[in-house]
Write a protein that holds these residues in place. Structure first.
Motif, mmCIF file in Angstrom:
data_model
loop_
_atom_site.group_PDB
_atom_site.id
_atom_site.type_symbol
_atom_site.label_atom_id
_atom_site.label_comp_id
_atom_site.label_asym_id
_atom_site.label_seq_id
_atom_site.Cartn_x
_atom_site.Cartn_y
_atom_site.Cartn_z
ATOM 1 N N TYR A 188 -7.559 40.020 -24.406
ATOM 2 C CA TYR A 188 -7.506 39.134 -23.243
ATOM 3 C C TYR A 188 -7.875 39.925 -21.986
ATOM 4 O O TYR A 188 -7.437 41.055 -21.807
ATOM 5 C CB TYR A 188 -6.111 38.534 -23.071
ATOM 6 C CG TYR A 188 -5.644 37.730 -24.264
ATOM 7 C CD1 TYR A 188 -6.217 36.500 -24.566
ATOM 8 C CD2 TYR A 188 -4.613 38.204 -25.083
ATOM 9 C CE1 TYR A 188 -5.790 35.765 -25.658
ATOM 10 C CE2 TYR A 188 -4.179 37.470 -26.171
ATOM 11 C CZ TYR A 188 -4.772 36.254 -26.456
ATOM 12 O OH TYR A 188 -4.342 35.527 -27.533
ATOM 13 N N SER A 189 -8.682 39.301 -21.126
ATOM 14 C CA SER A 189 -9.066 39.977 -19.880
ATOM 15 C C SER A 189 -8.076 39.687 -18.755
ATOM 16 O O SER A 189 -7.967 40.466 -17.805
ATOM 17 C CB SER A 189 -10.462 39.541 -19.448
ATOM 18 O OG SER A 189 -10.488 38.144 -19.163
ATOM 19 N N LYS A 190 -7.354 38.572 -18.865
ATOM 20 C CA LYS A 190 -6.334 38.225 -17.880
ATOM 21 C C LYS A 190 -5.083 37.733 -18.592
ATOM 22 O O LYS A 190 -5.167 37.008 -19.589
ATOM 23 C CB LYS A 190 -6.844 37.156 -16.906
ATOM 24 C CG LYS A 190 -7.926 37.647 -15.970
ATOM 25 C CD LYS A 190 -8.329 36.565 -14.978
ATOM 26 C CE LYS A 190 -9.408 37.077 -14.033
ATOM 27 N NZ LYS A 190 -9.845 36.035 -13.074
ATOM 28 N N TRP A 191 -3.942 38.132 -18.070
ATOM 29 C CA TRP A 191 -2.658 37.729 -18.632
ATOM 30 C C TRP A 191 -1.806 37.186 -17.488
ATOM 31 O O TRP A 191 -1.448 37.906 -16.566
ATOM 32 C CB TRP A 191 -1.983 38.935 -19.289
ATOM 33 C CG TRP A 191 -0.712 38.610 -20.042
ATOM 34 C CD1 TRP A 191 -0.201 37.376 -20.320
ATOM 35 C CD2 TRP A 191 0.178 39.554 -20.634
ATOM 36 N NE1 TRP A 191 0.954 37.488 -21.035
ATOM 37 C CE2 TRP A 191 1.216 38.816 -21.248
ATOM 38 C CE3 TRP A 191 0.205 40.945 -20.699
ATOM 39 C CZ2 TRP A 191 2.269 39.435 -21.908
ATOM 40 C CZ3 TRP A 191 1.252 41.552 -21.361
ATOM 41 C CH2 TRP A 191 2.272 40.813 -21.976
ATOM 42 N N TYR A 192 -1.542 35.879 -17.549
ATOM 43 C CA TYR A 192 -0.729 35.215 -16.548
ATOM 44 C C TYR A 192 0.706 35.096 -17.068
ATOM 45 O O TYR A 192 0.917 34.713 -18.222
ATOM 46 C CB TYR A 192 -1.263 33.817 -16.247
ATOM 47 C CG TYR A 192 -2.674 33.790 -15.717
ATOM 48 C CD1 TYR A 192 -2.930 33.864 -14.356
ATOM 49 C CD2 TYR A 192 -3.762 33.669 -16.582
ATOM 50 C CE1 TYR A 192 -4.230 33.829 -13.863
ATOM 51 C CE2 TYR A 192 -5.058 33.632 -16.104
ATOM 52 C CZ TYR A 192 -5.281 33.712 -14.745
ATOM 53 O OH TYR A 192 -6.573 33.673 -14.268
ATOM 54 N N ILE A 193 1.674 35.404 -16.216
ATOM 55 C CA ILE A 193 3.077 35.325 -16.628
ATOM 56 C C ILE A 193 3.858 34.474 -15.635
ATOM 57 O O ILE A 193 3.820 34.719 -14.421
ATOM 58 C CB ILE A 193 3.722 36.723 -16.735
ATOM 59 C CG1 ILE A 193 2.988 37.565 -17.784
ATOM 60 C CG2 ILE A 193 5.209 36.599 -17.103
ATOM 61 C CD1 ILE A 193 3.532 38.976 -17.940
#
Length: 218
Positions: A138-143
């Motif tokens: 994954y290039s972006k990880w939103y939390i």
């Protein structure tokens, strides 16, 4: 017999028209993956029962003119002003109390990972953290940090996620701090949400991420 007395058909039609914006009904329908005929009936105030929260989440996912998920949910009668105000205040209070602990646990875990990352803490956005990653699947990880999840707030959570511009190489995790909330999310996954969505259980006492499970795929 279902009670639809709180469904404000006129207000909902006005909000839906604003959400559609300058697009044709067909263009908007294709954009949010809802039947054009259903949208047309709602706009003409020919529907007696409100759309489901899942459908409202779709409407808000590509809404014009700043129309929000909460506004549509209130017009549909799924939530009211008092409930929304109480929910927001409870969420703010609990998040403020536990926010530092959640961040500490997540940061500690990130430092054990093999990938290279850059952390951004967002303010007043649909997520609390956005992690840019250079050498992971994954290039972006939103939390999203959610110390307060109930049957009344879960659809707002999914609605917020639906508003994020996600791609197949993006990941979204909902971070919770109790087994009950973790199990509730596992047992109530979104029915139609295009996202690599996970729920993450944190133990704030031990300072560890206990487990993470998938809710849906992009």
């Amino acid at each position: 017999m279902a009670d639809y007395s709180n469904f404000d058909l006129v207000t909902f039609a006005i909000l839906l028209e604003k959400a559609k914006g300058d697009r044709s009904i067909t263009q908007y329908a294709n954009s949010v993956d809802v039947s054009a005929a259903h949208i047309s009936r709602l706009l003409r105030k020919l529907v007696n029962c409100p759309p489901s929260p899942d459908t409202i989440s779709k409407f808000s996912s590509d809404a014009s003119n700043g129309v929000t998920y909460s506004e549509l949910m209130m017009a549909a009668g799924h939530i009211d002003d008092k409930t929304e105000e109480t929910s927001i205040e409870n969420k703010r209070a609990l998040t403020k109390e536990n926010e530092k602990k959640f961040f500490q646990v997540i940061l500690s875990d990130l430092y054990t990972r093999d990938f290279e990352w850059n952390l951004n803490k967002t303010i007043n956005g649909p997520v609390d953290l956005m992690i840019e990653i250079s050498n992971w699947e994954y290039s972006k990880w939103y939390i999203q940090i959610k110390p307060f999840v109930t049957s009344r707030t879960i659809y707002s959570i999914y609605g917020e996620i639906a508003c994020i511009e996600l791609t197949s190489d993006s990941k979204v995790s909902i971070a919770v701090g109790s087994n009950d909330e973790f199990d509730f999310l596992i047992n109530t996954p979104p029915k139609s949400l295009r996202a690599n969505l996970y729920v993450m259980l944190l133990n704030l006492n031990s300072g560890k991420i206990i487990k993470e499970e998938e809710l849906c795929q992009y």
